[in-house]
Design a protein around this motif. Structure first.
Motif, PDB file in Angstrom:
ATOM      1  N   LEU A   1       0.853  -1.197   0.000  1.00 32.27           N
ATOM      2  CA  LEU A   1       0.000   0.000   0.000  1.00 32.27           C
ATOM      3  C   LEU A   1       0.884   1.240   0.000  1.00 32.27           C
ATOM      4  O   LEU A   1       1.724   1.413   0.875  1.00 32.27           O
ATOM      5  N   ARG A   2       0.696   2.101  -0.990  1.00 34.20           N
ATOM      6  CA  ARG A   2       1.524   3.296  -1.134  1.00 34.20           C
ATOM      7  C   ARG A   2       0.802   4.581  -0.758  1.00 34.20           C
ATOM      8  O   ARG A   2       1.426   5.533  -0.270  1.00 34.20           O
ATOM      9  N   ALA A   3      -0.495   4.647  -0.997  1.00 34.18           N
ATOM     10  CA  ALA A   3      -1.219   5.895  -0.725  1.00 34.18           C
ATOM     11  C   ALA A   3      -2.684   5.599  -0.459  1.00 34.18           C
ATOM     12  O   ALA A   3      -3.230   4.602  -0.938  1.00 34.18           O
ATOM     13  N   ILE A   4      -3.285   6.473   0.332  1.00 30.74           N
ATOM     14  CA  ILE A   4      -4.719   6.389   0.609  1.00 30.74           C
ATOM     15  C   ILE A   4      -5.330   7.752   0.327  1.00 30.74           C
ATOM     16  O   ILE A   4      -4.853   8.761   0.847  1.00 30.74           O
ATOM     17  N   ASP A   5      -6.373   7.755  -0.505  1.00 28.68           N
ATOM     18  CA  ASP A   5      -7.134   8.983  -0.692  1.00 28.68           C
ATOM     19  C   ASP A   5      -7.927   9.279   0.571  1.00 28.68           C
ATOM     20  O   ASP A   5      -8.046   8.442   1.455  1.00 28.68           O
ATOM     21  N   MET A   6      -8.496  10.442   0.629  1.00 35.01           N
ATOM     22  CA  MET A   6      -9.172  10.909   1.837  1.00 35.01           C
ATOM     23  C   MET A   6     -10.238   9.931   2.358  1.00 35.01           C
ATOM     24  O   MET A   6     -11.115   9.492   1.634  1.00 35.01           O
TER      25      MET A   6
END
Length: 533
Positions: free
Chosen positions: A248-253
């Motif tokens: 997992l690299r990024a999570i949106d809001m």
């Protein structure tokens, strides 16, 4: 806009506090050593567990400031820079940056510590919004945060801009989906049907029974627990596509739309929305029900995964074939979110010293350019090492020399209401009336951009305005203090060095003309209404 006395008092306090050790009253720290039960198959800390710790720390900080129970409303985009291994220590620090009416922004910093080598490194940074909840019928009115250091002053100022971006996020998404350029790029995308994988194989549905250990002290399902469950099903969906363990690299809001309580059944659904060259977006939805009642939408999020090879490099991913209607909608929205994600990371998320020059401009990223302009100008104005270079007839010139740029500030006071000055200086169509070099609190922010018709070339070294603009302070109802800021790249310095050296007649005449322009138009009416940058 702020009163002059309050502004001077804040600056004085900042200088005093920066000299000594200051700790924000709302600051909360948590340290956890990672043991095997916190880790995944690779011996790395599960992101779900990290989210639980982050949410817990931020909630304690919010409640310390509010003096009453608080609930998680949202968590902004998170970019995970490094992983954390078993045996390493996670250090989390949270503090309230700014309070509004009943909500507040909490800044969260996560770092990792290796106990054997003594090394420390940053893992991620996040901004969460919490809402104070009273047990009685009285309306919550949070006390204001008083920044006491230079960094706190910067974060306090930028918190208002981040809040504005949260509020208009949905509108930006809709505008982008209606953008003809994006629609063309979607229609031009074509994949070999034989290579494309069906997204249906990635669909995951799981149910969790909310028990007392999953709840907070208000008997609501702990927000961090919900985020951890969502991360779990998203990881399964991503694994089904690539037949490997994704990272997992990024999570949106994250945006919590409603509460969940002990005894609820939480239904978690995940599916791969789209794949790009080396990454994929997984959409996750959390819904709750109790007994025979209908499903309640609790939360939605979008997570970006990569699959790494033996050398730690992202692997290419196969294209997907979206299902008709809903699948196609998710596919298109994923492309729009990727565009937003890149704009935000490119323009907003990078440090100000790393902001690239000649940022490409188009209609789809102008909102984020606007955000970056305002935030960069506020950070420039918040510097506390300005040196007075010269003063001439109440026009003062201040400078700050940095390794890659020169910053200067020109300020003067005059009898004009601050709002009127803002309206007049915001009207760029009239700037030629007082600035002969111009051809194309209250904040008016500008910067250099690159147009598609004039791309950067290797033969020429372009001079860039990294940040420029006005701040206008209200000294009294009829007097304003107007400050002009400019931060330029080294290529521009030869053209302005003589002006900077001693507040030359060129600079001075421009600001005299600006002052006269404002005086001539104090009471005149104008149909121009400036947009909020």
């Amino acid at each position: 806009m702020a009163s002059e006395s309050h502004h001077k008092e804040n600056l004085h306090n900042l200088q005093l506090e920066d000299e000594g050790q200051h700790r924000n009253p709302s600051e909360v720290k948590m340290s956890q050593i990672v043991v095997p039960c916190h880790a995944n198959h690779c011996g790395e800390l599960s992101i779900g567990q990290l989210l639980k710790w982050m949410d817990c720390t931020a909630c304690l900080s919010a409640e310390r400031h509010a003096g009453c129970p608080c609930v998680t409303a949202s968590l902004d985009d998170i970019y995970f820079e490094h992983t954390i291994g078993v045996g390493q220590v996670v250090n989390i620090k949270a503090k309230v940056n700014r309070a509004f009416n009943s909500s507040m922004e909490v800044g969260i910093e996560v770092s990792c510590e290796d106990l054997y080598s003594g090394r420390h490194w940053r893992v991620c940074q996040a901004f969460a919004t919490f809402v104070a909840k009273r047990t009685d019928a009285n309306k919550v009115q949070l006390k204001q945060v008083v920044p006491c250091t230079h960094q706190e002053q910067v974060e306090h100022s930028l918190a208002a801009e981040r809040r504005r971006m949260r509020l208009i996020h949905h509108n930006i998404m809709q505008d982008l989906l209606n953008n003809k350029t994006l629609q063309r790029s979607i229609s031009e995308e074509s994949h070999d049907e034989d290579e494309a994988l069906s997204t249906e194989r990635t669909r995951v549905e799981s149910v969790e029974l909310v028990l007392p250990p999953h709840a907070n002290h208000q008997v609501n399902t702990f927000g961090g627990q919900i985020m951890a469950w969502m991360e779990n099903v998203a990881t399964i969906a991503a694994s089904r596509l690539c037949n490997a363990h994704p990272t997992l690299r990024a999570i949106d809001m994250f945006h919590f739309r409603g509460p969940s309580q002990v005894g609820d059944r939480l239904v978690l659904k995940a599916i791969v929305n789209n794949t790009f060259k080396n990454s994929m977006e997984v959409g996750v939805c959390a819904e709750a029900y109790h007994g025979d009642e209908p499903l309640r939408h609790i939360n939605s999020a979008f997570m970006t995964f990569e699959v790494l090879d033996e050398k730690g490099r992202p692997r290419p991913l196969p294209p997907i074939k979206p299902e008709p209607q809903e699948g196609q909608r998710r596919y298109q929205e994923a492309l729009a979110r990727k565009k937003i994600r890149l704009d935000r990371k490119y323009i907003i998320s990078c440090k100000q010293t790393e902001v690239p020059l000649s940022v490409p401009w188009d209609t789809s990223n102008q909102v984020y350019l606007s955000y970056n302009n305002v935030s960069a100008l506020k950070m420039l104005a918040a510097k506390n090492n300005w040196d007075l270079s010269s003063k001439k007839n109440k026009v003062s010139l201040y400078t700050v020399e940095e390794s890659q740029s020169l910053c200067f500030r020109v300020e003067f006071e005059m009898e004009i209401p601050a709002q009127r000055a803002f309206i007049l200086l915001s009207d760029l169509s009239r700037r030629h009336e007082w600035d002969q070099h111009y051809t194309d609190p209250y904040v008016i922010a500008l910067r250099s951009v690159a147009l598609p018709s004039h791309p950067p070339t290797e033969e020429f070294h372009r001079g860039e305005v990294v940040c420029a603009g006005f701040t206008i302070y209200e000294v009294s109802k009829s007097v304003s203090k107007i400050c002009y800021y400019n931060q330029t790249s080294p290529e521009v310095l030869p053209y302005i060095s003589t002006d900077i050296a001693g507040l030359s007649s060129s600079f001075y005449s421009i600001f005299c003309a600006c002052r006269q322009y404002l005086l001539d138009n104090i009471i005149s009416t104008s149909a121009f209404t400036p947009s909020v940058l």
